[in-house]
Design an enzyme around this catalytic site. Sequence first.
Site, PDB file in Angstrom:
ATOM      1  N   LYS A  96      16.233   5.762  -1.889  1.00  0.00           N
ATOM      2  CA  LYS A  96      16.462   7.076  -2.521  1.00  0.00           C
ATOM      3  C   LYS A  96      15.198   7.523  -3.270  1.00  0.00           C
ATOM      4  O   LYS A  96      14.094   7.218  -2.829  1.00  0.00           O
ATOM      5  CB  LYS A  96      17.707   7.030  -3.411  1.00  0.00           C
ATOM      6  CG  LYS A  96      18.931   6.512  -2.637  1.00  0.00           C
ATOM      7  CD  LYS A  96      20.243   6.700  -3.334  1.00  0.00           C
ATOM      8  CE  LYS A  96      21.370   6.159  -2.455  1.00  0.00           C
ATOM      9  NZ  LYS A  96      22.696   6.347  -3.015  1.00  0.00           N
ATOM     10  N   ASN A 144      18.099   1.944   1.527  1.00  0.00           N
ATOM     11  CA  ASN A 144      17.796   3.337   1.192  1.00  0.00           C
ATOM     12  C   ASN A 144      17.350   3.368  -0.277  1.00  0.00           C
ATOM     13  O   ASN A 144      18.178   3.260  -1.171  1.00  0.00           O
ATOM     14  CB  ASN A 144      19.068   4.180   1.406  1.00  0.00           C
ATOM     15  CG  ASN A 144      18.904   5.610   0.929  1.00  0.00           C
ATOM     16  OD1 ASN A 144      17.798   6.060   0.620  1.00  0.00           O
ATOM     17  ND2 ASN A 144      20.018   6.331   0.860  1.00  0.00           N
ATOM     18  N   HIS A 172      22.781  12.389   4.619  1.00  0.00           N
ATOM     19  CA  HIS A 172      23.321  11.582   3.516  1.00  0.00           C
ATOM     20  C   HIS A 172      24.130  12.501   2.600  1.00  0.00           C
ATOM     21  O   HIS A 172      23.770  13.673   2.422  1.00  0.00           O
ATOM     22  CB  HIS A 172      22.168  10.922   2.750  1.00  0.00           C
ATOM     23  CG  HIS A 172      22.661   9.911   1.757  1.00  0.00           C
ATOM     24  ND1 HIS A 172      23.184  10.276   0.542  1.00  0.00           N
ATOM     25  CD2 HIS A 172      22.744   8.564   1.824  1.00  0.00           C
ATOM     26  CE1 HIS A 172      23.560   9.171  -0.103  1.00  0.00           C
ATOM     27  NE2 HIS A 172      23.304   8.126   0.653  1.00  0.00           N
ATOM     28  N   GLU A 178      29.908   6.282   5.062  1.00  0.00           N
ATOM     29  CA  GLU A 178      29.684   6.118   3.633  1.00  0.00           C
ATOM     30  C   GLU A 178      30.698   6.960   2.856  1.00  0.00           C
ATOM     31  O   GLU A 178      30.466   8.145   2.613  1.00  0.00           O
ATOM     32  CB  GLU A 178      28.280   6.585   3.260  1.00  0.00           C
ATOM     33  CG  GLU A 178      27.179   5.762   3.890  1.00  0.00           C
ATOM     34  CD  GLU A 178      25.947   5.710   3.002  1.00  0.00           C
ATOM     35  OE1 GLU A 178      25.492   4.595   2.723  1.00  0.00           O
ATOM     36  OE2 GLU A 178      25.474   6.766   2.552  1.00  0.00           O
ATOM     37  N   GLY A 217      27.329   4.221  -5.048  1.00  0.00           N
ATOM     38  CA  GLY A 217      26.774   4.104  -6.389  1.00  0.00           C
ATOM     39  C   GLY A 217      27.811   3.827  -7.473  1.00  0.00           C
ATOM     40  O   GLY A 217      27.522   3.959  -8.660  1.00  0.00           O
ATOM     41  N   SER A 242      28.100   0.889  -2.207  1.00  0.00           N
ATOM     42  CA  SER A 242      28.223  -0.248  -3.126  1.00  0.00           C
ATOM     43  C   SER A 242      28.265  -1.610  -2.427  1.00  0.00           C
ATOM     44  O   SER A 242      28.964  -2.525  -2.870  1.00  0.00           O
ATOM     45  CB  SER A 242      29.441  -0.073  -4.034  1.00  0.00           C
ATOM     46  OG  SER A 242      29.264   1.057  -4.870  1.00  0.00           O
ATOM     47  N   GLU A 245      24.274  12.807  -0.450  1.00  0.00           N
ATOM     48  CA  GLU A 245      23.498  13.415  -1.552  1.00  0.00           C
ATOM     49  C   GLU A 245      22.734  14.640  -1.049  1.00  0.00           C
ATOM     50  O   GLU A 245      22.578  15.619  -1.779  1.00  0.00           O
ATOM     51  CB  GLU A 245      22.561  12.361  -2.164  1.00  0.00           C
ATOM     52  CG  GLU A 245      23.362  11.364  -3.012  1.00  0.00           C
ATOM     53  CD  GLU A 245      22.779   9.966  -3.086  1.00  0.00           C
ATOM     54  OE1 GLU A 245      21.587   9.776  -2.774  1.00  0.00           O
ATOM     55  OE2 GLU A 245      23.538   9.038  -3.453  1.00  0.00           O
TER      56      GLU A 245
HETATM   57  P1  PGA Z   1      24.840   2.372  -2.918  1.00  0.00           P
HETATM   58  O1  PGA Z   1      24.252   3.576  -2.022  1.00  0.00           O
HETATM   59  O2  PGA Z   1      24.645   1.125  -2.122  1.00  0.00           O
HETATM   60  O3  PGA Z   1      24.011   2.427  -4.171  1.00  0.00           O
HETATM   61  O4  PGA Z   1      26.277   2.687  -3.151  1.00  0.00           O
HETATM   62  C1  PGA Z   1      24.506   3.621  -0.640  1.00  0.00           C
HETATM   63  C2  PGA Z   1      23.929   4.880  -0.074  1.00  0.00           C
HETATM   64  O5  PGA Z   1      24.022   5.943  -0.718  1.00  0.00           O
HETATM   65  O6  PGA Z   1      23.351   4.860   1.033  1.00  0.00           O
END
Ligand code: PGA
Length: 247
Positions: free
Chosen positions: A10, A8, A95, A162, A168, A207, A97
């Site tokens: 983003k 992803n 997601h 998640e 992150g 992460s 976010e």
């Molecule tokens: P990350 O993001 O691997 O940077 O923690 C995962 C995600 O938000 O899908």
Amino acid sequence: MKQIIVGNWKMNGLSADADALAGALATELAALPTRADVVVCPPFTQLARLAPKLKAAGIALGAQDCHKDASGAHTGDISAPMLVDLGVQYVILGHSERRAEHHELDETVREKAVAAMAAGLTPIVCVGENDDQRSSGDSQATVGWQLEGSLPQGFTGIVAYEPIWAIGTGQAASQQDIADMSAFIRAELVRQFGEAGKTIRILYGGSVNARNVTDILPVEHVDGALVGNASLKAESFVPLVRAARAS
Ligand code: PGA
């Protein structure tokens, strides 16, 4: 079951970076004799540009969202048929976010999943508890409600667990937490969809990196990973594909 690694990107990737990353992935993944399924989800603006390159390399193309309607007066939105038109096969929905920044509710996510499936896309629906819900012991209840609310009848997509506190942060959930939640999700999927719930892939995201992936991918009921930061460089993404089950 063959595992699946989903990158992803983003809101990252101008044309030059996107070309370089897709090119490096194509070359390095071609060197693996057999491998897990790989999906790359760049921003909308790079989908058309990357589609032929990724297709030639056997890497599936995913998007990061879609609208619930096929067309209409929705300024700035992108529909599922528009994605299919570009060669997109997967779409990330709900997601955390988007749930936080765009106020998406479980119902919104469910409607989008219906639209995605109707257009022939495979939805990757994200669920996960936040820090407060975790500290108050409500992780499973939260995820249970999200699954119930976000997955439509006849769901044939993928579920990504998640935990928001792990995204992150560089700090993935522990192997035990992932095992407990994946088993819970599997049981909920079977409760919701019967036998079909056994075939829905469950991903872990938050992460994931080259150091922790070998602890995460062998966990029972984990069928792959959804990866943010580590998907932005071939050198951090390819080892994740290498660690994933190829059959
Ligand atoms: P990350 O993001 O691997 O940077 O923690 C995962 C995600 O938000 O899908």
